[in-house]
Design a protein around this motif. Structure first.
Motif, PDB file in Angstrom:
ATOM      1  N   GLY A   1      33.096  33.288 -81.059  1.00  0.00           N
ATOM      2  CA  GLY A   1      32.176  33.069 -82.156  1.00  0.00           C
ATOM      3  C   GLY A   1      32.829  32.298 -83.279  1.00  0.00           C
ATOM      4  O   GLY A   1      33.970  31.845 -83.194  1.00  0.00           O
ATOM      5  N   GLY A   2      32.085  32.165 -84.379  1.00  0.00           N
ATOM      6  CA  GLY A   2      32.512  31.292 -85.455  1.00  0.00           C
ATOM      7  C   GLY A   2      32.205  29.855 -85.092  1.00  0.00           C
ATOM      8  O   GLY A   2      31.577  29.561 -84.062  1.00  0.00           O
ATOM      9  N   ASP A   3      32.644  28.926 -85.921  1.00  0.00           N
ATOM     10  CA  ASP A   3      32.372  27.514 -85.635  1.00  0.00           C
ATOM     11  C   ASP A   3      33.419  26.623 -86.281  1.00  0.00           C
ATOM     12  O   ASP A   3      33.111  25.633 -86.929  1.00  0.00           O
ATOM     13  N   THR A   4      34.684  26.960 -86.084  1.00  0.00           N
ATOM     14  CA  THR A   4      35.772  26.174 -86.670  1.00  0.00           C
ATOM     15  C   THR A   4      36.022  24.931 -85.828  1.00  0.00           C
ATOM     16  O   THR A   4      36.470  25.021 -84.686  1.00  0.00           O
ATOM     17  N   HIS A   5      35.703  23.772 -86.363  1.00  0.00           N
ATOM     18  CA  HIS A   5      36.039  22.514 -85.690  1.00  0.00           C
ATOM     19  C   HIS A   5      36.102  21.383 -86.718  1.00  0.00           C
ATOM     20  O   HIS A   5      35.344  20.427 -86.667  1.00  0.00           O
ATOM     21  N   PRO A   6      37.022  21.462 -87.681  1.00  0.00           N
ATOM     22  CA  PRO A   6      37.139  20.381 -88.659  1.00  0.00           C
ATOM     23  C   PRO A   6      37.552  19.084 -87.979  1.00  0.00           C
ATOM     24  O   PRO A   6      38.339  19.081 -87.039  1.00  0.00           O
ATOM     25  N   LEU A   7      37.013  17.984 -88.468  1.00  0.00           N
ATOM     26  CA  LEU A   7      37.302  16.673 -87.875  1.00  0.00           C
ATOM     27  C   LEU A   7      37.372  15.620 -88.972  1.00  0.00           C
ATOM     28  O   LEU A   7      36.756  15.790 -90.035  1.00  0.00           O
ATOM     29  N   PRO A   8      38.085  14.534 -88.735  1.00  0.00           N
ATOM     30  CA  PRO A   8      38.183  13.489 -89.756  1.00  0.00           C
ATOM     31  C   PRO A   8      36.831  12.896 -90.122  1.00  0.00           C
ATOM     32  O   PRO A   8      36.642  12.449 -91.256  1.00  0.00           O
ATOM     33  N   PHE A   9      35.893  12.881 -89.183  1.00  0.00           N
ATOM     34  CA  PHE A   9      34.578  12.299 -89.438  1.00  0.00           C
ATOM     35  C   PHE A   9      33.528  13.393 -89.688  1.00  0.00           C
ATOM     36  O   PHE A   9      32.331  13.147 -89.638  1.00  0.00           O
ATOM     37  N   ASP A  10      33.992  14.598 -89.970  1.00  0.00           N
ATOM     38  CA  ASP A  10      33.102  15.729 -90.225  1.00  0.00           C
ATOM     39  C   ASP A  10      33.715  16.531 -91.366  1.00  0.00           C
ATOM     40  O   ASP A  10      34.668  16.101 -92.002  1.00  0.00           O
ATOM     41  N   SER A  11      33.172  17.717 -91.646  1.00  0.00           N
ATOM     42  CA  SER A  11      33.768  18.584 -92.660  1.00  0.00           C
ATOM     43  C   SER A  11      35.198  18.929 -92.269  1.00  0.00           C
ATOM     44  O   SER A  11      35.494  19.142 -91.091  1.00  0.00           O
ATOM     45  N   GLU A  12      36.062  18.997 -93.252  1.00  0.00           N
ATOM     46  CA  GLU A  12      37.437  19.422 -92.991  1.00  0.00           C
ATOM     47  C   GLU A  12      37.606  20.874 -93.428  1.00  0.00           C
ATOM     48  O   GLU A  12      37.312  21.792 -92.673  1.00  0.00           O
ATOM     49  N   LEU A  13      38.042  21.108 -94.666  1.00  0.00           N
ATOM     50  CA  LEU A  13      38.220  22.493 -95.106  1.00  0.00           C
ATOM     51  C   LEU A  13      36.905  23.263 -95.042  1.00  0.00           C
ATOM     52  O   LEU A  13      36.882  24.444 -94.665  1.00  0.00           O
ATOM     53  N   ALA A  14      35.807  22.629 -95.367  1.00  0.00           N
ATOM     54  CA  ALA A  14      34.503  23.297 -95.318  1.00  0.00           C
ATOM     55  C   ALA A  14      34.044  23.555 -93.887  1.00  0.00           C
ATOM     56  O   ALA A  14      33.046  24.257 -93.679  1.00  0.00           O
ATOM     57  N   GLY A  15      34.745  22.990 -92.914  1.00  0.00           N
ATOM     58  CA  GLY A  15      34.408  23.222 -91.516  1.00  0.00           C
ATOM     59  C   GLY A  15      35.264  24.296 -90.876  1.00  0.00           C
ATOM     60  O   GLY A  15      35.269  24.424 -89.652  1.00  0.00           O
ATOM     61  N   VAL A  16      35.972  25.074 -91.697  1.00  0.00           N
ATOM     62  CA  VAL A  16      36.842  26.136 -91.183  1.00  0.00           C
ATOM     63  C   VAL A  16      36.207  27.483 -91.492  1.00  0.00           C
ATOM     64  O   VAL A  16      36.018  27.843 -92.652  1.00  0.00           O
ATOM     65  N   TRP A  17      35.872  28.208 -90.450  1.00  0.00           N
ATOM     66  CA  TRP A  17      35.273  29.534 -90.607  1.00  0.00           C
ATOM     67  C   TRP A  17      36.350  30.587 -90.806  1.00  0.00           C
ATOM     68  O   TRP A  17      37.521  30.359 -90.484  1.00  0.00           O
ATOM     69  N   PRO A  18      35.966  31.760 -91.306  1.00  0.00           N
ATOM     70  CA  PRO A  18      36.947  32.842 -91.452  1.00  0.00           C
ATOM     71  C   PRO A  18      37.417  33.361 -90.108  1.00  0.00           C
ATOM     72  O   PRO A  18      36.936  32.956 -89.050  1.00  0.00           O
ATOM     73  N   ASP A  19      38.351  34.294 -90.153  1.00  0.00           N
ATOM     74  CA  ASP A  19      38.897  34.872 -88.926  1.00  0.00           C
ATOM     75  C   ASP A  19      37.966  35.881 -88.286  1.00  0.00           C
ATOM     76  O   ASP A  19      37.999  36.071 -87.071  1.00  0.00           O
ATOM     77  N   VAL A  20      37.180  36.570 -89.106  1.00  0.00           N
ATOM     78  CA  VAL A  20      36.370  37.660 -88.565  1.00  0.00           C
ATOM     79  C   VAL A  20      34.984  37.686 -89.190  1.00  0.00           C
ATOM     80  O   VAL A  20      34.736  37.108 -90.248  1.00  0.00           O
ATOM     81  N   ARG A  21      34.114  38.420 -88.519  1.00  0.00           N
ATOM     82  CA  ARG A  21      32.786  38.762 -89.024  1.00  0.00           C
ATOM     83  C   ARG A  21      32.709  40.289 -89.076  1.00  0.00           C
ATOM     84  O   ARG A  21      32.578  40.939 -88.046  1.00  0.00           O
ATOM     85  N   PRO A  22      32.816  40.875 -90.266  1.00  0.00           N
ATOM     86  CA  PRO A  22      32.743  42.338 -90.355  1.00  0.00           C
ATOM     87  C   PRO A  22      31.291  42.812 -90.268  1.00  0.00           C
ATOM     88  O   PRO A  22      30.385  42.201 -90.848  1.00  0.00           O
ATOM     89  N   ILE A  23      31.081  43.889 -89.547  1.00  0.00           N
ATOM     90  CA  ILE A  23      29.787  44.572 -89.520  1.00  0.00           C
ATOM     91  C   ILE A  23      30.075  46.057 -89.718  1.00  0.00           C
ATOM     92  O   ILE A  23      30.500  46.745 -88.783  1.00  0.00           O
TER      93      ILE A  23
END
Length: 949
Positions: free
Chosen positions: A689-711
């Motif tokens: 899960g998550g969606d971390t995939h920063p790329l030069p032609f896409d979001s960089e820091l804003a494209g980094v998701w956290p490590d976990v999803r707490p519930i």
């Protein structure tokens, strides 16, 4: 202390003082006479009897994040306020959960009152709306044991705290025959001890109990040694010397007969600010202290003190959409890397009723919608202070109450083109330089503030869209990101620096999950999809066979492999290929550096549907692949997907000595609490899960998701970096597209190593030659970097350690941790150094970017920080996990002992010394840039002794 949900009041107030003193003084006249000669307040204060535990807590609420509770060795909790998950996780973190039990009363509101017989009730406590029970009756004691104690123990409690032991004094019979009640209570305690011999039993007061009862007890608690709470008058008060002397007399027998057992002093303070000083005084008085509010909802101070790391993070989407909020997607990783633990809340959820400044470092909110914020701003305005900042991102709230927490005189709409003035070096000089010259919405006009960005409109009016102030900060929508298409975003300023200033964060070590022994963690895991698909290769092997031959047998590092039961099972969707598929799975699972995982039974695409959330998925005809694989006559449910798929793998595919240890989420990878619980109770870790995939032609820091999803208290561990499906346009091509993940790895490293290198793909990557070639390029790149390969489960455990832990601070420069696992790496700033002489279990450090990664080892490391580096050899980095480290200086030379455990031929480097030699081991050595490097051609683990200059 009182019964359910009314705890923490001084129960002596329920009996007239004159009558109470007459009864108890009569019972203990001889003890008091002896105590008057031998015991004094000073003697109690100077007692140095060793305690088996350091901190014992009494927390009767439910809102505190679990991480903050690990500060206590024992923790008394209300069973009705505590989930089974919390009990399990606390016990795993060496915090013993103890169940509160009112042994003399039962609240009218308690559901168990329906089972009470009328003749069990002696009277009522009208002050607390409860029944006083006749514990002399065997049926009453059996009821307590079987209906209250045993169910609590079965749930995971590891002891009981027996309160209201003097409630019989509220009744005529109790006052006339107190000895009979004391003997009956002793029988109850003996029955608990016999039934649960390993449990911990704490009694509240219980001075009247016979010695036979005390011998079955592990600790004695009492209330109001220095400060108390009067229930009738609803007031806090200072305890008189006379009352304290009386208590001292009652404690004399316990101290003499049981000097090895804890005495817990529970005092009450209205303000959090007074609690620490009072707690320290009680500890000097010779007690294990606990100081809270009268409801026992505020967490009491501990020794060492807790460094608050938790932050309340609010958003304005529905609770079920927390992981889709900007607060989670774009703030989460920032807070985690600053060493904080985000606790996400939707405005739909009730606002906190318990204290917050005892457990949180502050509040951060990110508003995306026009949902009214009046209630939040009213609550936040009361909680906000210089020590409890409130930070607002996003849309400006329109409610007038919100101006107060923004420290803004007013908000207004600027006119015309804006003149820009930056007040922070990173403003307009970070990922983007394009600060808007027009404001589409009203902007704040703060008073005293540190303006990161100031604008002046055509009329000469001044505004500040981004600023910090004494009690928090504001960053206004439109001036946070430069927006691009498809949700792309580029930060206009340094959000790490902004949050650190806004939350007034001091420098403290942050638990890290990106690095091991100074080198970047490398993981590799494969989802089971496509295992049965045929490869476009000679002989048409299965996709899994191609992966095994071309990747697993070539790149000898830890891998986590999974299967989908409905694909491989003879009773699944492909019975004709099942024998071949299962043989392939068995062959891979037998490999030395492969850990076994499940990827479910039928590959659900929308996990919330399995827990009844019908709004979690689009209509069936609007989905790409349906709700799951199309297994005839089957509707997905949690037990079949998780428990049964694990059982299938362990029974038919996994080696007997290597059962499945990981569950990899499928589809949308958004499991609910029931699914997370199922995995945890099986003893497995969960990832994906998550969606971390920063790329030069896409979001960089804003494209980094956290490590976990707490519930709640459960945690979903996200994949470090996304898989090839994302990089190949949902596997429509180009099929070599996954090679672009190398750019993601580089971006994550350039931002001070935000994530490990996580190679993550599906078996269907083995079906396309160009996809296989891309994988080879990725593996070659990863192994060309300084990395420490680990199993995915090792990574997940490190991530869980960030959330399931507490940071303790023995003094201003030293730190310890308690929780489910000690950290092996922490981050500090490069203006600090580990003091290797004063620290324990600290081996050295390695710098990356602006971060200093410190290596820790052992079950209880102590990190002492210093402004200057320590002399002598230290570990710079290694490609393996550090198991042990010791160093000493003898005869003018340094002697180092270290043990490493890795998955590649060992490679490690020492700094702080011009030269070292290894005793009794064959390692090659060379010195490069001041580092002494050692390498083995074959050995992947071992213990080494070195002598260094």
């Amino acid at each position: 202390m009182t019964g359910e949900n009314k705890s923490g009041k001084d129960r002596r107030a329920t009996v007239p003082k004159e009558k109470r003193e007459l009864i108890l003084h009569t019972m203990y006249r001889s003890i008091l006479l002896l105590a008057s000669l031998l015991v004094s307040i000073h003697a109690l204060a100077t007692s140095s009897t060793p305690r088996p535990v350091q901190n014992i807590g009494f927390y009767y609420g439910h809102e505190a994040p679990i991480g903050s509770l690990y500060a206590y060795d024992w923790l008394v909790l209300q069973p009705s306020q505590t989930t089974n998950a919390r009990l399990d996780l606390l016990h795993k973190g060496n915090t013993r959960p103890i169940a509160y039990l009112s042994a003399g009363e039962m609240a009218h509101s308690d559901q168990a009152t329906q089972s009470l017989n009328q003749d069990w009730v002696l009277g009522e406590n009208t002050a607390w709306k409860s029944y006083v029970l006749d514990v002399r009756k065997e049926d009453v004691r059996n009821f307590m044991l079987e209906q209250l104690v045993a169910p609590a123990m079965a749930r995971g409690f590891k002891g009981v705290f027996l309160d209201t032991l003097d409630s019989h004094l509220l009744t005529v019979e109790g006052r006339e025959n107190p000895q009979a009640f004391a003997q009956a209570q002793a029988l109850l305690i003996a029955a608990i001890r016999e039934r649960f011999p390993d449990s911990r039993i704490i009694i509240n007061r219980g001075f009247h109990l016979p010695e036979s009862a005390h011998e079955n007890v592990d600790a004695l608690a009492f209330e109001s040694w220095r400060n108390g709470f009067e229930a009738g008058g609803r007031r806090y008060y200072e305890v008189s010397d006379q009352d304290r002397e009386w208590l001292a007399g009652q404690l004399a027998h316990w101290r003499e007969a049981h000097p090895e057992l804890p005495i817990i002093a529970i005092d009450y303070a209205h303000a959090t600010a007074n609690a620490l000083e009072l707690s320290e005084q009680l500890r000097r008085d010779g007690f294990i202290p606990y100081v809270s509010d009268h409801n026992l909802n505020r967490l009491g101070p501990t020794s060492p003190v807790v460094k608050k790391r938790h932050v309340l993070v609010y958003h304005d989407l529905p609770e079920s959409q927390t992981d889709r909020s900007v607060a989670h997607r774009r703030l989460g990783i920032l807070l985690e890397r600053l060493g904080l633990v985000p606790v996400y809340r939707s405005l739909e959820q009730p606002l906190p009723k318990e204290p917050v400044n005892d457990r949180y470092a502050g509040v951060v909110a990110w508003w995306e919608t026009g949902v009214r914020k009046t209630r939040f701003c009213r609550w936040a305005g009361k909680a906000q202070s210089a020590d409890f900042p409130v930070v607002l991102f996003g849309l400006r709230p329109t409610a007038s109450q919100c101006n107060k927490i923004m420290q803004s005189r007013r908000t207004a709409a600027p006119q015309g083109k804006l003149q820009i003035a930056t007040g922070h070096p990173s403003m307009g000089n970070f990922e983007s330089t394009r600060i808007p010259s027009v404001a589409l919405d009203p902007l704040p006009q703060p008073g005293a503030a540190k303006r990161w960005l100031s604008v002046t409109d055509a009329s000469g009016a001044h505004f500040s869209p981004v600023y910090t102030h004494e009690k928090g900060a504001v960053a206004t929508a439109g001036f946070i990101f430069e927006k691009g298409p498809d949700d792309q975003a580029y930060w206009l300023f340094d959000p790490f620096a902004f949050l650190k200033e806004a939350l007034k964060l001091s420098n403290f070590p942050a638990i890290d999950s990106t690095t091991e022994s100074g080198r970047r963690i490398l993981t590799a895991h494969i989802d089971g999809d496509g295992l049965v698909s045929r490869a476009e290769l000679p002989g048409r092997p299965l996709g899994s066979e191609a992966i095994q031959q071309k990747i697993l047998q070539v790149y000898d590092i830890p891998h986590t492999l999974s299967v989908i039961e409905a694909e491989t099972s003879p009773n699944g969707l492909y019975p004709d290929v099942s024998a071949e598929a299962e043989a392939s799975a068995r062959s891979m699972f037998r490999m030395d550096k492969v850990e076994v995982a499940s990827h479910s039974y039928s590959h659900p695409f929308f996990w919330a549907l399995l827990e009844g959330d019908t709004n979690a998925a689009p209509k069936l005809d609007e989905t790409l692949y349906g709700y799951s694989m199309d297994v005839p006559r089957y509707t997905p449910h949690v037990n079949r997907e998780i428990n049964d798929s694990i059982a299938y793998i362990n029974r038919r595919l996994a080696p007997k000595n290597k059962p499945a240890s990981v569950f990899l989420w499928t589809g949308d990878a958004r499991p609910g609490p029931e699914a997370l619980r199922a995995v945890r109770e099986l003893g497995l870790v969960n990832v994906n899960g998550g969606d971390t995939h920063p790329l030069p032609f896409d979001s960089e820091l804003a494209g980094v998701w956290p490590d976990v999803r707490p519930i709640g208290d459960e945690l979903q561990v996200y994949a470090p970096v996304m898989n090839e499906n994302v990089y190949t346009n949902l596997w429509t091509g180009p099929f070599f597209g996954y090679r672009n993940v190398i750019e993601s790895f580089k971006i994550l490293e350039a931002h001070d190593r935000l994530k490990p290198i996580g190679i993550y793909y599906h078996f269907y990557s083995g079906t396309k030659p160009e996809a296989l070639q891309a994988l080879k390029e990725i593996y070659d790149y990863a192994l060309s970097q300084p990395v420490t390969p680990l199993y995915l489960s090792d990574y997940a455990a490190r991530v869980q350690g960030q959330y399931y832990s507490v940071l303790l601070q023995p003094d201003g420069s030293s730190y310890r941790w308690r929780g489910i696992r000690p950290p092996s790496t922490v981050r500090i700033g490069q203006n600090q150094y580990p003091d290797l002489t004063q620290s324990r279990g600290v081996a050295g450090y390695h710098d990356v970017g602006e971060v200093r990664f410190v290596h820790l080892t052992g079950s209880d490391p102590l990190l002492v920080l210093a402004p200057e580096p320590s002399p002598g050899p230290m570990l710079d980095s290694a490609n393996a996990e550090l198991v042990t480290w010791q160093r000493s200086r003898k005869s003018g030379r340094w002697h180092v002992q270290l043990e490493l455990k890795g998955y590649q031929p060992l490679d490690f480097a020492l700094s702080g010394t011009p030269d070292c030699r290894v005793n009794g081991a064959r390692l090659s050595k060379n010195t490069v840039k001041g580092l002494v490097h050692f390498r083995s051609s074959t050995q992947q683990a071992g213990r080494f002794e070195l002598e260094c200059d």
